[in-house]
Scaffold this active site. Structure first.
Site, PDB file in Angstrom:
ATOM      1  N   TYR A 152       8.447  15.982   0.615  1.00  0.00           N
ATOM      2  CA  TYR A 152       8.190  17.102   0.078  1.00  0.00           C
ATOM      3  C   TYR A 152       7.892  17.575  -1.417  1.00  0.00           C
ATOM      4  CZ  TYR A 152       9.025  18.875   4.283  1.00  0.00           C
ATOM      5  OH  TYR A 152       8.781  19.451   5.612  1.00  0.00           O
ATOM      6  N   ASP A 176       6.416  22.218 -26.995  1.00  0.00           N
ATOM      7  CA  ASP A 176       6.547  20.592 -26.196  1.00  0.00           C
ATOM      8  C   ASP A 176       7.416  21.199 -24.505  1.00  0.00           C
ATOM      9  OD1 ASP A 176       6.135  17.735 -25.986  1.00  0.00           O
ATOM     10  OD2 ASP A 176       5.594  17.622 -27.385  1.00  0.00           O
ATOM     11  N   LYS A 232       3.196  30.134   4.125  1.00  0.00           N
ATOM     12  CA  LYS A 232       2.421  29.587   2.248  1.00  0.00           C
ATOM     13  C   LYS A 232       1.442  29.751   3.075  1.00  0.00           C
ATOM     14  CE  LYS A 232       5.050  27.322  -0.271  1.00  0.00           C
ATOM     15  NZ  LYS A 232       4.885  27.849  -1.523  1.00  0.00           N
ATOM     16  N   HIS A 237       0.980  -1.081  -0.044  1.00  0.00           N
ATOM     17  CA  HIS A 237       0.413   0.306  -0.207  1.00  0.00           C
ATOM     18  C   HIS A 237       0.948   1.650  -0.097  1.00  0.00           C
ATOM     19  CE1 HIS A 237      -2.653   3.604   1.076  1.00  0.00           C
ATOM     20  NE2 HIS A 237      -2.124   3.454   1.633  1.00  0.00           N
ATOM     21  N   TRP A 282       6.833   0.119   4.022  1.00  0.00           N
ATOM     22  CA  TRP A 282       7.355   0.505   2.994  1.00  0.00           C
ATOM     23  C   TRP A 282       8.915   1.446   3.143  1.00  0.00           C
ATOM     24  CZ3 TRP A 282       8.939   5.726   1.169  1.00  0.00           C
ATOM     25  CH2 TRP A 282       8.443   6.813   1.636  1.00  0.00           C
ATOM     26  N   HIS A 304      15.255  13.238  11.869  1.00  0.00           N
ATOM     27  CA  HIS A 304      13.752  13.101  13.002  1.00  0.00           C
ATOM     28  C   HIS A 304      12.535  11.742  13.029  1.00  0.00           C
ATOM     29  CE1 HIS A 304      11.848  15.964  10.146  1.00  0.00           C
ATOM     30  NE2 HIS A 304      11.366  14.856   9.693  1.00  0.00           N
ATOM     31  N   HIS A 305      13.568  11.695  11.835  1.00  0.00           N
ATOM     32  CA  HIS A 305      12.781   9.551  11.688  1.00  0.00           C
ATOM     33  C   HIS A 305      13.096   8.699  12.552  1.00  0.00           C
ATOM     34  CE1 HIS A 305      10.277  11.276   8.028  1.00  0.00           C
ATOM     35  NE2 HIS A 305      11.409  12.391   7.599  1.00  0.00           N
ATOM     36  N   GLU A 333      11.898  13.316  -0.125  1.00  0.00           N
ATOM     37  CA  GLU A 333      10.668  12.860  -0.927  1.00  0.00           C
ATOM     38  C   GLU A 333       9.618  12.525  -0.636  1.00  0.00           C
ATOM     39  OE1 GLU A 333      10.241  10.311  -3.436  1.00  0.00           O
ATOM     40  OE2 GLU A 333       8.439  10.158  -2.791  1.00  0.00           O
ATOM     41  N   SER A 368      -1.952  27.652  -4.901  1.00  0.00           N
ATOM     42  CA  SER A 368      -1.332  28.526  -5.643  1.00  0.00           C
ATOM     43  C   SER A 368      -2.212  29.150  -6.699  1.00  0.00           C
ATOM     44  CB  SER A 368      -0.062  28.745  -5.118  1.00  0.00           C
ATOM     45  OG  SER A 368       0.520  28.330  -4.303  1.00  0.00           O
ATOM     46  N   HIS A 422      13.171  12.640   3.328  1.00  0.00           N
ATOM     47  CA  HIS A 422      12.877  13.283   4.512  1.00  0.00           C
ATOM     48  C   HIS A 422      12.389  14.284   2.899  1.00  0.00           C
ATOM     49  CE1 HIS A 422      10.201  15.162   6.496  1.00  0.00           C
ATOM     50  NE2 HIS A 422      11.487  16.564   5.957  1.00  0.00           N
ATOM     51  N   ARG A 479       2.052   1.009  15.445  1.00  0.00           N
ATOM     52  CA  ARG A 479       1.527   0.974  13.371  1.00  0.00           C
ATOM     53  C   ARG A 479       1.903  -0.415  13.538  1.00  0.00           C
ATOM     54  NH1 ARG A 479       5.961   5.048  10.841  1.00  0.00           N
ATOM     55  NH2 ARG A 479       4.466   3.797   9.300  1.00  0.00           N
ATOM     56  N   SER A 513      13.052   7.002 -13.947  1.00  0.00           N
ATOM     57  CA  SER A 513      11.870   7.319 -14.939  1.00  0.00           C
ATOM     58  C   SER A 513      11.979   8.791 -14.184  1.00  0.00           C
ATOM     59  CB  SER A 513      10.247   6.469 -14.407  1.00  0.00           C
ATOM     60  OG  SER A 513       9.588   7.218 -14.480  1.00  0.00           O
ATOM     61  N   SER A 514      11.514   8.630 -12.510  1.00  0.00           N
ATOM     62  CA  SER A 514      11.985  10.037 -11.710  1.00  0.00           C
ATOM     63  C   SER A 514      12.921  10.646 -12.154  1.00  0.00           C
ATOM     64  CB  SER A 514      11.824   9.377 -10.001  1.00  0.00           C
ATOM     65  OG  SER A 514      10.633   9.291 -10.072  1.00  0.00           O
ATOM     66  N   THR A 559       6.360  26.556   6.188  1.00  0.00           N
ATOM     67  CA  THR A 559       5.473  26.280   6.107  1.00  0.00           C
ATOM     68  C   THR A 559       3.980  27.547   6.378  1.00  0.00           C
ATOM     69  OG1 THR A 559       6.124  24.716   6.142  1.00  0.00           O
ATOM     70  CG2 THR A 559       4.149  24.056   5.310  1.00  0.00           C
TER      71      THR A 559
END
Lengths: 533, 379
Positions: free
Chosen positions: A260, A108, A334, A79, A144, A305-306, A258, A271, A256, A453, A172-173, A331
């Site tokens: 963002y 293009d 924004k 998932h 994951w 921090h993870h 990722e 926006s 991290h 979790r 790809s990315s 943040t």
């Protein structure tokens, strides 16, 4: 004279898309590729959603009812992987393909053939990933975040296929990001400065740099796993002199930024939408750009921090706590800018605006729980509980996913030439809004009350809110079929859209006809007044 | 106050239009716990929570006012402003000040948690797939107490064939026992994959990582039973390895220590005697159901291919020495652990006898604890 000849030549050979399946296989047209990305992403969203409903069905009541614990772990892992890499990221790449050339007045993407490759890698990568469900030992079952050594010495054999799939997604990315950067830097309409670009283009430019910086790190970490599994190295094996914590440092150095990567383009979408429906220019354009860049920079220096519970010395804990808290500042800027844009506007609440406003509110709630998680001593209590699950689903579902839905409703008339059914759109919004909150808000409670979790079964005191959460999940999940119906209905027909579509819309994409012709801006636009709102 | 609480409960229940019984309001929040640190953490949690609520009220308040008053449908005309330097500086500086206000108490709590000090009791906590091993360290190895602590909830309750008990999934066979008002140091590590030792009432959570020994501590102030769980995904039975801590008065603790040490001495004696097949089989069944059943299942069929069947194939009907070695040293690259670290000689001998003479395996072998003991001692 030569310009005239070229024009003529052009007309002869590019009168429109090819017919049949080969149009989609061979296409180098940014609009076709954007469409492919978006449909692929939606298919993955449904697939990942079915896995999520499997999880929520099992967690509906205490006790094991539907799946076994080992399959439950496969569900949570797949998932997460499918939603992050298969649903959210490709959706934003799809939007980038459709919109960036039209927003900057380019004909293009800069590298059309590579664009084709970067899409067509994905179905194979995810086909391979999904096929692990049918392998001996089952699909990846280590979460994951695939912490070693659970993902190396203790992993099912399918982990090797998972590693190859991750490599393909990474390629790809990276190709997609190179394309975005080259397009934005080289193909803006003459006279368009960087600070005239729509914010969606800005946030994607920053996102693309983040991707190029961190996807190779992900590739590195999975390659180290591959070496540990097959070639006898011990990068992450303590018994061989390796370090399981090294895995986490490298993973989160990717991980991290990722997160963002999955939210910055969403900021760009919101926006664009809020000024349109407030009929008022975006407040603080410059500070929006600087805030996005600051967030991207900070994302590189907060990864641990993870990992507050892995036994980092106090100096490290304090540094990562302070650095993480700092993210709240840009943040906040924004969010305040969006609110100031709404203030004294002349607002209407069509479906894209509803999703955008829900984004601002619910993303902010996710931001609050993020701030709470940043506080190291309390994070010891929150870490790896459902509080964390609630937090990142608040920023990812009513955050990223709502922004993608907002974007689809907002630009769908431009893409198809038809208006979507507003009543159905609003119904879809309210079902999703209620579903998402009923699903994830109670998870704050069960997390604080102490439910870890990634567990397939739980103690009895968590039963009530898990049941509520599961009901919300099914409501949210099935509501997305309505979304599918609305989009198909809109493609097949409906009230014709005007070129501008929305009364308050500004931007070059609204100056071309609806539906946008197969080729737009073959000659660059000269009037850039409309470039950003 | 109580009435307000009840009204909230009622309101919320109605809101959810369900028969969800909100048995206990405290089930919605972090617990205060029973240590000075855990109360500090709780206060910090509430402080940050209230600050967030305050910010939320202001930001969402402005949004809601705007959505009500600045609608096109009531004739609102859009204003023309799109920047204001002073305002933008203000909403950058004010959050920084608020964050500083949070960082100060957070830093002080973290320093308290990391404060090193001499411990009264040192306990090594070792995570295994999927149980905990506790070792009470002592300078005299003969006085060390060591035992495994595993889930007590029967499979029938998990698979809904029996009513679930009060402490469903949160009960273990051998709880950790600690004295109150003493500084307990936990030295946390793991044998196989990463686990996390978490007791919410102590505000203690530390990852148990192979190759690392991490330190954390608690001084528990109230006697009681405190329950926690493994907090890091560690494989199939991650959800089934709870932690139970009994905090007791010092004299009760002393009595427990004496009893445990006597037990250890008794086990040492039983290893020396010659066991009958029946004795080995009944002990073996008990050992099997505590240590093996999660993977190899009650019927011995396992869950192939990860957890192979023990019936009529492989080492359980093959070479007896290989059978013993697999049990003692594990199988590298598979989930089969080295049980020589976890079980004593009598337990190893009896479980080997059990698997070789059960489910139709009829090797007729018996294995004597003293032989296993000799082999283990020679390593």
């Amino acid at each position: 004279m030569s310009a005239v000849i070229e024009e003529h030549h052009h007309d002869d050979h590019h009168h429109g898309p090819d017919k049949g399946i080969m149009r989609w296989v061979l296409t180098t047209n940014h609009k076709d590729i954007g469409t492919l990305y978006l449909w692929f992403s939606f298919a993955m969203f449904l697939f990942g959603g079915v896995l999520a409903l499997g999880i929520r069905a099992e967690l509906f009541q205490p006790g094991m009812q539907i799946v076994h614990p080992e399959f439950f772990n496969q569900l949570t892992t797949m998932h997460g992987l499918i939603m992050v890499f298969g649903a959210v990221m490709p959706a934003f790449v799809g939007l980038a393909n459709w919109l960036i050339p039209m927003m900057i007045g380019a004909p293009d993407m800069a590298l059309p053939r590579m664009n084709n490759y970067s899409f067509w890698i994905l179905p194979f990568a995810f086909g391979m990933l999904a096929s692990t469900f049918f392998m001996d030992g089952g699909a990846p079952n280590f979460g994951w975040t695939f912490y070693a050594p659970l993902s190396t010495d203790y992993a099912p054999p399918s982990v090797t296929f998972f590693i190859l799939a991750v490599h393909m997604m990474g390629i790809s990315s990276i190709m997609g990001s190179i394309n975005v950067i080259v397009t934005i830097l080289n193909m803006r309409a003459p006279g368009m400065t960087l600070m005239q670009m729509p914010l969606f283009v800005w946030t994607w430019l920053i996102t693309a740099y983040l991707l190029i910086a961190v996807m190779p790190v992900l590739a590195g970490v999975v390659t180290m796993m591959l070496m540990d599994i097959h070639f006898g190295t011990s990068f992450f094996n303590a018994a061989g002199g390796g370090d399981p914590v090294l895995f986490q440092h490298v993973f989160w150095f990717f991980g991290h930024p990722e997160v963002y990567i999955m939210i910055l383009p969403a900021f760009g979408v919101v926006s664009a939408i809020i000024p349109t429906f407030a009929r008022k220019r975006l407040f603080g354009y410059d500070s929006m750009v600087y805030a996005s860049a600051s967030i991207a920079f900070l994302s590189f220096i907060v990864w641990a921090h993870h990992m507050f519970t892995v036994g980092i010395p106090i100096a490290g804990e304090l540094y990562f706590m302070y650095a993480t808290m700092l993210i709240a500042v840009p943040t906040g800027v924004k969010v305040f800018n969006w609110v100031a844009t709404m203030w004294q506007g002349s607002m209407t609440f069509e479906t894209p605006m509803l999703f955008a406003i829900a984004f601002v509110i619910l993303f902010t709630i996710g931001g609050f729980s993020g701030l709470m998680l940043a506080i190291t001593p309390v994070d010891f209590q929150y870490h790896d509980t459902y509080f964390v699950v609630a937090h990142f689903h608040y920023v990812l579902v009513p955050g990223s996913v709502f922004s993608i839905m907002a974007a689809v409703y907002y630009w769908l008339p431009k893409w198809t030439g038809n208006m979507y059914d507003e009543t159905l759109g609003k119904t879809h919004f309210w079902l999703s809004f209620i579903g998402v909150n009923v699903t994830f808000f109670p998870q704050h409670f069960i997390g604080l009350a102490g439910m870890p979790r990634r567990i397939p079964d739980y103690a009895l005191q968590f039963a009530d809110w898990n049941m509520v959460s599961s009901c919300g999940a099914f409501l949210f999940g099935f509501s997305q079929l309505l979304f599918l119906f609305i989009v198909i209905k809109c493609i097949r027909g409906g009230e014709k859209a005007t070129d501008q579509v929305w009364e308050g819309a500004h931007g070059l994409e609204w100056t071309v006809p609806s539906p946008a012709p197969y080729h737009t801006f073959s000659t660059p636009p000269t009037d850039l007044k409309e470039a950003h709102g | 106050m109580n009435r307000v609480k009840r009204m909230w409960q009622l309101g919320l229940s109605l809101l959810l239009f369900s028969n969800v019984a909100l048995a206990d309001w405290s089930a919605l929040n972090l617990r205060q716990g029973v240590t000075e640190i855990s109360r500090e953490v709780y206060d910090l949690h509430m402080l940050i929570f209230y600050i967030c609520c305050g910010i939320g009220v202001v930001v969402f308040g402005v949004m809601i006012i705007s959505m009500l008053m600045h609608r096109k449908s009531i004739g609102a005309k859009p204003a023309d402003f799109h920047e204001n330097t002073n305002l933008e500086i203000a909403w950058t500086v004010i959050p920084i000040v608020i964050l500083l206000g949070m960082a100060v108490p957070a830093t002080s709590t973290l320093r308290d948690m990391y404060e090193k000090g001499d411990a009264d009791v040192d306990i090594e906590v070792r995570g295994y797939q999927w149980k905990w091993q506790y070792t009470y360290l002592d300078d005299d190895p003969a006085k060390e107490i060591q035992f495994m602590s595993a889930l007590l909830t029967p499979q029938e309750e998990i698979y809904n064939e029996a009513a679930k008990g009060e402490h469903y999934l949160l009960d273990v066979d051998n709880p950790l026992v600690i004295p109150i008002n003493k500084r307990i140091r936990f030295l946390v590590t793991a044998e196989d994959v990463i686990h996390a030792f978490w007791v919410p009432d102590f505000a203690v959570k530390k990852d148990a990582i192979p190759g690392f020994v991490h330190e954390t501590w608690a001084v528990v102030e109230e006697p009681g039973v405190y329950r926690g769980q493994c907090a890091e995904l560690c494989g199939k039975d991650h959800g089934f390895m709870p932690i139970v801590v009994h905090a007791v008065e010092q004299d009760e603790y002393d009595a427990w220590v004496a009893e445990k040490q006597a037990e250890a001495a008794a086990v040492f004696e039983t290893v020396g005697k010659t066991w009958t097949q029946d004795e080995l089989m009944s002990k073996g069944e008990e050992v099997y159901s505590r240590n093996c059943v999660a993977c190899h299942q009650v019927n011995g069929q396992g869950i192939p291919p990860a957890f192979p069947s023990l019936v009529g194939q492989g080492v359980t009907v093959g070479d007896i020495q290989e059978n013993i070695d697999v049990l003692l040293y594990g199988r590298a690259g598979t989930a089969m652990q080295a049980f020589g670290q976890q079980l004593n000689a009598a337990e190893i001998a009896s479980v080997v006898t059990y698997v070789r003479n059960n489910w139709g395996n009829d090797t007729g072998d018996t294995v004597q604890p003293k032989d296993i003991h000799t082999q283990m001692a020679s390593q």
